[in-house]
Design a protein around this motif. Structure first.
Motif, mmCIF file in Angstrom:
data_model
loop_
_atom_site.group_PDB
_atom_site.id
_atom_site.type_symbol
_atom_site.label_atom_id
_atom_site.label_comp_id
_atom_site.label_asym_id
_atom_site.label_seq_id
_atom_site.Cartn_x
_atom_site.Cartn_y
_atom_site.Cartn_z
ATOM 1 N N ALA A 19 0.849 -1.260 0.279
ATOM 2 C CA ALA A 19 -0.074 0.087 -0.034
ATOM 3 C C ALA A 19 0.802 1.238 0.068
ATOM 4 N N GLY A 20 2.294 1.492 0.568
ATOM 5 C CA GLY A 20 2.838 2.470 1.178
ATOM 6 C C GLY A 20 4.142 2.509 -0.614
ATOM 7 N N ILE A 21 3.680 1.968 -1.272
ATOM 8 C CA ILE A 21 4.633 1.227 -2.316
ATOM 9 C C ILE A 21 3.320 2.468 -3.781
ATOM 10 N N TYR A 22 2.232 1.697 -3.769
ATOM 11 C CA TYR A 22 1.301 2.606 -4.682
ATOM 12 C C TYR A 22 1.146 4.294 -4.372
ATOM 13 N N ALA A 23 0.730 4.288 -2.637
ATOM 14 C CA ALA A 23 0.366 5.436 -2.348
ATOM 15 C C ALA A 23 1.695 6.865 -2.585
ATOM 16 N N ALA A 24 2.550 6.422 -2.288
ATOM 17 C CA ALA A 24 4.414 7.163 -2.768
ATOM 18 C C ALA A 24 3.920 7.187 -4.132
ATOM 19 N N HIS A 25 3.722 5.730 -5.130
ATOM 20 C CA HIS A 25 4.312 6.383 -6.559
ATOM 21 C C HIS A 25 3.410 6.969 -7.299
ATOM 22 N N ALA A 26 1.675 7.002 -6.544
ATOM 23 C CA ALA A 26 1.110 8.071 -7.216
ATOM 24 C C ALA A 26 0.730 9.658 -7.114
ATOM 25 N N ASN A 27 0.982 9.538 -5.649
ATOM 26 C CA ASN A 27 1.417 10.998 -5.376
ATOM 27 C C ASN A 27 3.147 11.469 -5.878
ATOM 28 N N GLY A 28 3.618 11.131 -7.110
ATOM 29 C CA GLY A 28 4.435 11.635 -7.581
ATOM 30 C C GLY A 28 6.007 11.282 -6.601
ATOM 31 N N HIS A 29 5.689 9.755 -6.055
ATOM 32 C CA HIS A 29 7.532 10.164 -5.818
ATOM 33 C C HIS A 29 7.867 8.661 -6.427
ATOM 34 N N LEU A 30 8.784 7.881 -6.275
ATOM 35 C CA LEU A 30 9.699 7.106 -6.415
ATOM 36 C C LEU A 30 9.438 7.337 -8.040
ATOM 37 N N ARG A 31 9.918 7.981 -8.480
ATOM 38 C CA ARG A 31 9.726 8.364 -9.833
ATOM 39 C C ARG A 31 11.124 6.938 -10.832
ATOM 40 N N PHE A 32 11.528 7.029 -10.304
ATOM 41 C CA PHE A 32 12.211 5.718 -11.148
ATOM 42 C C PHE A 32 11.923 4.930 -10.965
ATOM 43 N N LEU A 33 10.857 4.711 -10.840
ATOM 44 C CA LEU A 33 9.306 3.567 -10.771
ATOM 45 C C LEU A 33 8.633 3.820 -12.277
ATOM 46 N N ASP A 34 8.839 5.133 -13.279
ATOM 47 C CA ASP A 34 8.201 5.936 -13.945
ATOM 48 C C ASP A 34 9.100 5.081 -15.320
ATOM 49 N N ARG A 35 10.537 5.266 -15.179
ATOM 50 C CA ARG A 35 11.339 5.132 -16.264
ATOM 51 C C ARG A 35 11.678 3.310 -15.822
ATOM 52 N N LEU A 36 11.335 2.286 -15.196
ATOM 53 C CA LEU A 36 10.897 0.806 -15.360
ATOM 54 C C LEU A 36 9.974 1.129 -16.056
ATOM 55 N N GLU A 37 8.656 1.529 -15.217
ATOM 56 C CA GLU A 37 7.466 1.566 -16.281
ATOM 57 C C GLU A 37 7.552 1.602 -17.942
ATOM 58 N N ALA A 38 8.050 2.395 -17.924
ATOM 59 C CA ALA A 38 8.459 2.762 -19.706
ATOM 60 C C ALA A 38 9.318 1.318 -20.553
ATOM 61 N N THR A 39 9.980 1.227 -19.746
ATOM 62 C CA THR A 39 10.686 -0.477 -20.133
ATOM 63 C C THR A 39 9.817 -0.931 -20.332
ATOM 64 N N LEU A 40 8.903 -1.566 -19.247
ATOM 65 C CA LEU A 40 7.964 -3.081 -18.987
ATOM 66 C C LEU A 40 7.469 -2.430 -20.088
ATOM 67 N N THR A 41 7.020 -0.954 -20.797
ATOM 68 C CA THR A 41 5.643 -1.018 -21.766
ATOM 69 C C THR A 41 5.999 -1.654 -22.569
ATOM 70 N N ASP A 42 7.676 -0.150 -23.007
ATOM 71 C CA ASP A 42 7.785 -1.060 -24.600
ATOM 72 C C ASP A 42 8.261 -2.852 -24.931
ATOM 73 N N LEU A 43 8.546 -3.215 -23.374
ATOM 74 C CA LEU A 43 8.590 -4.380 -24.136
ATOM 75 C C LEU A 43 6.836 -5.336 -24.440
#
Length: 628
Positions: A19-43
Motif C-alpha cells: 500500500a505504501g509503495i502504491y501511494a508513494a508512486h501515485a503521489n509523484g514519488h519514486l520516480r525511478f518506477l516511471d522509467r522501469l514502467e516505461a521499459t516494461l511498457t516497451d517490452l
C-alpha cells in the motif's frame, strides 16, 4: 516468536509495504518506477507485435524530398497553401496541420495560405509553453481540471490563420525514457482551457460534441479512455509509416492518389531529418512527431486506444497489496521447493495476465506491482532460508555438487539426477577438437600479459561457439579444446550440431586471427578435427569431478587435426560424421575429398574430407593429390 505469529505479522507488514509503495508512486514519488514502467511498457508493446492501424488517417509528410525540392525549411507558406489546396480538392473529412504557424512570413504567402484555410475543415496546431522542461501541475486550484498541466501561455497560430480553423495544443507527454506514453487531452493556463490537437481533430472528424465530465471525456455518447489527469495513453501500431504516409512531394509532382485523401483525416506534418520532431518508440528509435499525433487521433476516432483509467488504477492498487501477500503466504505455506514453485507459478501467471491485458487494451502497471512484491518476498525468503538449517545445508550440498561440473546443461541434469554418470555409459557422440598452430613459438616471443589476452580471447570464442551450438567443452587443453556433443544425453542432431560448430569455429577463429596485429596473426594458424561414433562417458575425480569421454572416437577426432595440417587444410571431417549429420554440401562452403588415409596409432583406413569457405582460397590439395 512462534511460526503461528510470524506468518500473520509478515502478511500484515507485506500489505502495508504494498500500500505504501502504491501511494508513494501515485503521489509523484519514486520516480525511478516511471522509467522501469516505461521499459516494461516497451517490452509489452514489442511482445504484442506490429498491428495494422484502422485505415482512418493519412499523413502528408513534409520530408527530405520536399525540402530538397524547395531548398528551404520550414516550407514556404505559398507552397504549404498549394499542399492544403490540393488536399481539400480531394474532399477529406478534416485537414489537420501539425505545424506551428506562429510567425509572419512573406505577405503574399500568408494571404494565400489564409485564403486556402477557409476552403475546408481545418485544425491548426498550437503549443503550450511550460515554466520548466517538464509539465507541472498547480496545487490547490480545486475542481476536476486542477490535475491538468498548467502552462505559462499558449503559442497560437497567427490570427489570420486561426480565424479560419479550429486550434488544438500539440504537446505530448514523454516518459523518462523519452518515449511518448500519453497525450494530454486538455491544457490550461491561469485563465483558460484549451483542447489538445488530436482531440480537436477527432471531434471535428466525428462531428460529435465534446463533454468534459469530472473524471472523463465524452465524444458524443462514447467515453474517451483517458487517465485520471485527462491524458490519453497511447500504444504504437508499429515503426514509422505504419500509419499511411505519403510525401507532400507527390502533390508537387501531381501524383497524389485521391483514394489516400478522400473521406479521410489528413494530417500534414514534418518528418525532415534533423528537424528535431522525433521520438524514440518501441518499434522505431526515431518516430516522427506527426505519427505520434496521428496515433492519438486514430485511438480517439476508432476507440482502439489502451485503457488506463480510474478502474485500472484501483486494480493496480489491489495488485500491489494482494500479490505480495499471496506470494509470502505461499512461501510460508510450504517451506520447500513446492512453496517456491507455487510462488513462481503465481508470478508467471500475474506476468501473463498483465501481458494479456496489455495486448487486449488494458494497461495494468507492472513496475509498481514488482516494487511492492519483490522486496517482501526476497526478505521473507532470506529469513526462511536463514532459519531453516536443513534447507540451507541441502542448498549448500547441491551447490557443491553442481560446482563439480562446468557445463550448464550437465548442472541442470545433475540437479534432477545426482547419480548422473556415476557409472560409465557407452553411447554415440560427436567430438570436435581445435588447436592453435604456432602458439608455442609465439609464446617465446611476446609479453606474457599479451599472450594471456590472446589465449583468453581464443577461449571465449570457443566457449561462445560451443554453447551456441549446444556442445559441452569437456576441457581446455592450453591452446586447444575438446567439445562434446551427446551429453547429458544423446540427441538425433548431435552430429549436425557438431558439424555446424566445426564450421563456425573455422570461420570465427579465421576472422579472429585476421583481426590480430600482423606480427601476431601471421604466426598463428589453427586446425580442427571432428568425428562421430561410440564413446565411454563417465565422471572422474573425487573432490573435484569432471566429465570425461574416452574411446577410439575421441582419439581419432584428435588425430584428425594432424591429418588437416599434413594436407594444408584447417578442418578435417570423417565421412562417419558427415553421414550422421546428413550433410549434402552447403552453398557457402567447399568440401574437398575424399582422402583415404591411415591415422597415427590406429589401424585401418579412415575416409576424411576437408571443408573450407567458398569465398576463401583453397586450403587443401586437389583430389588427385589427396588420394593415397
Amino acid at each position: 516468536m512462534t511460526r503461528r505469529v510470524q506468518i500473520p505479522v509478515a502478511l500484515v507488514l507485506t500489505a502495508l509495504w504494498g500500500a505504501g509503495i502504491y501511494a508513494a508512486h501515485a503521489n509523484g514519488h519514486l520516480r525511478f518506477l516511471d522509467r522501469l514502467e516505461a521499459t516494461l511498457t516497451d517490452l509489452r508493446t514489442l511482445a504484442r507485435g506490429v498491428q495494422a492501424p484502422p485505415d482512418l488517417v493519412t499523413i502528408v509528410a513534409i520530408d527530405d524530398t520536399v525540402v530538397k525540392r524547395g531548398g528551404s525549411y520550414p516550407l514556404p507558406r505559398a507552397d504549404l497553401a498549394r499542399v492544403v489546396d490540393t488536399i481539400v480538392q480531394f474532399k477529406p473529412k478534416v485537414v489537420a496541420i501539425d505545424l506551428l504557424l506562429v510567425d509572419r512570413s512573406a505577405a503574399i504567402g500568408d494571404a494565400t495560405l489564409a485564403h486556402t484555410l477557409a476552403t475546408g475543415p481545418m485544425v491548426l496546431a498550437a503549443a503550450a509553453i511550460f515554466p520548466s522542461a517538464s509539465d507541472t501541475v498547480a496545487p490547490g486550484s480545486g475542481g476536476p481540471l486542477a490535475v491538468l498541466p498548467e502552462a505559462e501561455r499558449f503559442l497560437l497560430p497567427l490570427p489570420a490563420f486561426a480565424d479560419h480553423a479550429d486550434v488544438g495544443i500539440v504537446n505530448v507527454a514523454t516518459g523518462q525514457s523519452g518515449s511518448p506514453l500519453s497525450v494530454p487531452m486538455l491544457f490550461r493556463t491561469s485563465d483558460k482551457v484549451e483542447l489538445s490537437f488530436p482531440l480537436r481533430v477527432a471531434s471535428r472528424a466525428l462531428d460529435k460534441p465534446l463533454t468534459i465530465a469530472p473524471d472523463h471525456l465524452m465524444l458524443g455518447d462514447r467515453a474517451v479512455p483517458t487517465d485520471t489527469d485527462f491524458a490519453l495513453p497511447i500504444t504504437y501500431y508499429g515503426p514509422r509509416r505504419t500509419i499511411r504516409t505519403v510525401s507532400a512531394q507527390s502533390i508537387f509532382d501531381g501524383t497524389l492518389d485521391r483514394a489516400a485523401i478522400e473521406n479521410r483525416i489528413v494530417v500534414i506534418g514534418a518528418s525532415v531529418a534533423g528537424g528535431g520532431d522525433f521520438f524514440p518508440t518501441p518499434f522505431d528509435s526515431l518516430l516522427p512527431g506527426v505519427e505520434v499525433v496521428s496515433t492519438a487521433i486514430t485511438h480517439l476516432v476508432s476507440g482502439d486506444g489502451i485503457v488506463r483509467d480510474r478502474k485500472v488504477h484501483v486494480a493496480d492498487a489491489l495488485a500491489a497489496i494482494l500479490l505480495p501477500m499471496l506470494l509470502v503466504g505461499l512461501l510460508a505455506w510450504r517451506r520447500s521447493a513446492l512453496g517456491f514453485i507455487a510462488a513462481a507459478v503465481v508470478m508467471i501467471g500475474w506476468a501473463g495476465l498483465n501481458l494479456f491485458a496489455f495486448t487486449h487494451g488494458i494497461w495494468l502497471n507492472a513496475a509498481t506491482t514488482l516494487a511492492a512484491a519483490v522486496p517482501p518476498v526476497a526478505i521473507f525468503t532470506g529469513v526462511q532460508l536463514w532459519a531453516g538449517g536443513r534447507r540451507t545445508q541441502y542448498l549448500a550440498a547441491k551447490s557443491r555438487s553442481l560446482a563439480q561440473f562446468q557445463a550448464p546443461a550437465v548442472q541442470e541434469w545433475l540437479a534432477r539426477d545426482p547419480n548422473f554418470l556415476a557409472k560409465p555409459v557407452l553411447q554415440d557422440a560427436a567430438i570436435v577438437f581445435i588447436d592453435l598452430s604456432g602458439f608455442t613459438t609465439l609464446s617465446e616471443r611476446i609479453d606474457p600479459d599479451e599472450l594471456q589476452d590472446i589465449l583468453k580471447a581464443f577461449h571465449v570464442l570457443i566457449d561462445k561457439t560451443a554453447v551456441d551450438c549446444g556442445g559441452m567443452i569437456t576441457s581446455f587443453l592450453g591452446d586447444g579444446a575438446m567439445i562434446l556433443f551427446g551429453l547429458p544425453r544423446a540427441m538425433p542432431d548431435d552430429a549436425a550440431r557438431a558439424l555446424k560448430c566445426s564450421i563456425e569455429l573455422h570461420r570465427g577463429v579465421e576472422r579472429w586471427i585476421a583481426s590480430l596485429p600482423s606480427a601476431t596473426g601471421d604466426r598463428l594458424g589453427f586446425k580442427i578435427g571432428a568425428h562421430f561414433g561410440p564413446i565411454v562417458a563417465s565422471r572422474l575425480g573425487e573432490n573435484h569431478q569432471h566429465i570425461s569421454a574416452n574411446g577410439d572416437t575421441v582419439n581419432l577426432a584428435s588425430r584428425l587435426m594432424e591429418v588437416a595440417a599434413q594436407n594444408h587444410a584447417r578442418l578435417a571431417l570423417t565421412d562417419t560424421l558427415l553421414d550422421a549429420a546428413d550433410f549434402h554440401g552447403a552453398p557457402d562452403g567447399v568440401l574437398s575429398g575424399p582422402l583415404l588415409t591411415q591415422v597415427r596409432g590406429r589401424s585401418g583406413v579412415v575416409t576424411v574430407w576437408f571443408w573450407r569457405d567458398q569465398d576463401r582460397p583453397s586450403q587443401a590439395s586437389t583430389r588427385a593429390e589427396m588420394i593415397d
